[in-house]
Design a protein around this motif. Structure first.
Motif, short mmCIF file in Angstrom:
data_model
loop_
_atom_site.label_atom_id
_atom_site.label_comp_id
_atom_site.label_asym_id
_atom_site.label_seq_id
_atom_site.Cartn_x
_atom_site.Cartn_y
_atom_site.Cartn_z
N PRO A 195 -9.95 -9.69 -5.15
CA PRO A 195 -10.11 -8.84 -6.34
C PRO A 195 -9.23 -9.29 -7.51
CG PRO A 195 -8.97 -7.65 -4.61
CD PRO A 195 -9.34 -8.98 -4.05
N MET A 196 -9.60 -8.84 -8.68
CA MET A 196 -8.84 -9.12 -9.88
C MET A 196 -7.52 -8.35 -9.86
SD MET A 196 -10.67 -11.19 -11.70
CE MET A 196 -11.05 -11.97 -10.17
N ALA A 197 -6.47 -8.94 -10.36
CA ALA A 197 -5.15 -8.32 -10.31
C ALA A 197 -4.71 -7.80 -11.67
CB ALA A 197 -4.13 -9.31 -9.75
N TYR A 198 -5.65 -7.31 -12.46
CA TYR A 198 -5.26 -6.67 -13.71
C TYR A 198 -6.10 -5.41 -13.89
CZ TYR A 198 -9.26 -9.32 -15.60
OH TYR A 198 -10.49 -9.85 -15.83
N GLN A 199 -5.63 -4.55 -14.75
CA GLN A 199 -6.21 -3.21 -14.86
C GLN A 199 -7.40 -3.18 -15.82
OE1 GLN A 199 -5.29 -0.52 -13.08
NE2 GLN A 199 -6.90 0.66 -14.04
N GLN A 200 -8.58 -3.45 -15.31
CA GLN A 200 -9.78 -3.19 -16.09
C GLN A 200 -10.49 -1.99 -15.49
OE1 GLN A 200 -12.11 -6.31 -17.65
NE2 GLN A 200 -14.04 -5.24 -17.36
N THR A 212 -5.60 2.92 -2.77
CA THR A 212 -5.46 1.67 -3.51
C THR A 212 -6.85 1.16 -3.85
OG1 THR A 212 -3.41 1.18 -2.35
CG2 THR A 212 -4.55 -0.67 -3.39
N LYS A 213 -7.24 1.27 -5.12
CA LYS A 213 -8.57 0.86 -5.55
C LYS A 213 -8.45 -0.45 -6.33
CE LYS A 213 -10.67 5.09 -4.97
NZ LYS A 213 -11.97 5.39 -4.50
N VAL A 214 -9.25 -1.43 -5.92
CA VAL A 214 -9.20 -2.74 -6.56
C VAL A 214 -10.55 -3.08 -7.18
CG1 VAL A 214 -7.29 -3.66 -5.20
CG2 VAL A 214 -9.61 -3.88 -4.34
N LEU A 244 0.84 -1.20 0.00
CA LEU A 244 0.00 0.00 0.00
C LEU A 244 0.87 1.25 0.00
CD1 LEU A 244 -2.55 -1.20 2.69
CD2 LEU A 244 -2.85 -1.20 0.21
N ARG A 245 0.46 2.23 -0.77
CA ARG A 245 1.18 3.50 -0.83
C ARG A 245 0.47 4.54 0.02
NH1 ARG A 245 2.07 4.91 -6.98
NH2 ARG A 245 2.40 6.88 -5.92
N ALA A 246 1.24 5.36 0.69
CA ALA A 246 0.67 6.40 1.55
C ALA A 246 0.12 7.58 0.74
CB ALA A 246 1.71 6.90 2.54
N ASP A 247 0.62 7.76 -0.48
CA ASP A 247 0.27 8.95 -1.25
C ASP A 247 -0.92 8.77 -2.20
OD1 ASP A 247 1.77 7.19 -2.82
OD2 ASP A 247 2.58 8.80 -4.06
N LEU A 267 -4.07 1.95 -10.92
CA LEU A 267 -2.77 1.29 -11.05
C LEU A 267 -2.24 0.88 -9.68
CD1 LEU A 267 -0.59 0.35 -12.96
CD2 LEU A 267 0.42 2.63 -12.85
N ALA A 268 -2.46 1.70 -8.66
CA ALA A 268 -2.01 1.35 -7.31
C ALA A 268 -2.66 0.04 -6.84
CB ALA A 268 -2.33 2.48 -6.34
#
Length: 131
Positions: free
Chosen positions: A100-105, A44-46, A38-41, A109-110
């Motif tokens: 969750p799915m692990a690809y960008q649909q 994280t949307k999945v 996880l990034r602080a900035d 990106l996070a």
């Protein structure tokens, strides 16, 4: 899904496609599998595809399952357990289950990077220290 560890009502509990924010479970924030996930900035949307259905802890998982990531909105929207990434011991190792799915649909990106990093951390923990 995984007898005695995960249970689901299957297709009858199916939900709609959704994008939720993933956050560390309060008891797992320092877990080694979450290192760099996880990034602080950025949030994280999945992405959860249309065919996903929420899981619940089975009888064997009550003490041994470790919830890593949750999506609190799942409880708000679907009144279901918000766990989305968790692990439990099995045989000589552990199982990592990620919902969750692990690809960008959809999502961001996070979110994709978080799911991939979680898997890489899981695989790397199995390497001998000299590799």
């Amino acid at each position: 899904v995984a007898p005695n560890y995960l249970t689901t009502r299957g297709p009858e509990a199916k939900t709609e496609e959704a994008v939720f924010e993933a956050v560390a479970h309060r008891a797992s924030a320092d877990h080694p599998l979450l290192r760099g996930v996880l990034r602080a900035d950025v949030k994280t949307k999945v992405w959860f595809e249309r065919a996903w259905f929420p899981a619940s802890r089975g009888s064997s998982a009550r003490k041994s399952m470790k919830t890593l990531l949750v999506a609190p909105q799942i409880r708000e929207v679907f009144q279901k357990d918000p766990m989305i990434a968790f692990t439990w011991p099995m045989g000589k190792g552990h199982v990592l289950h990620v919902v969750p799915m692990a690809y960008q649909q959809n999502g961001n990106l996070a979110g994709v990077m978080a799911m991939q990093r979680l898997l890489l951390n899981f695989l790397c923990q199995a390497l001998p220290d000299d590799e």
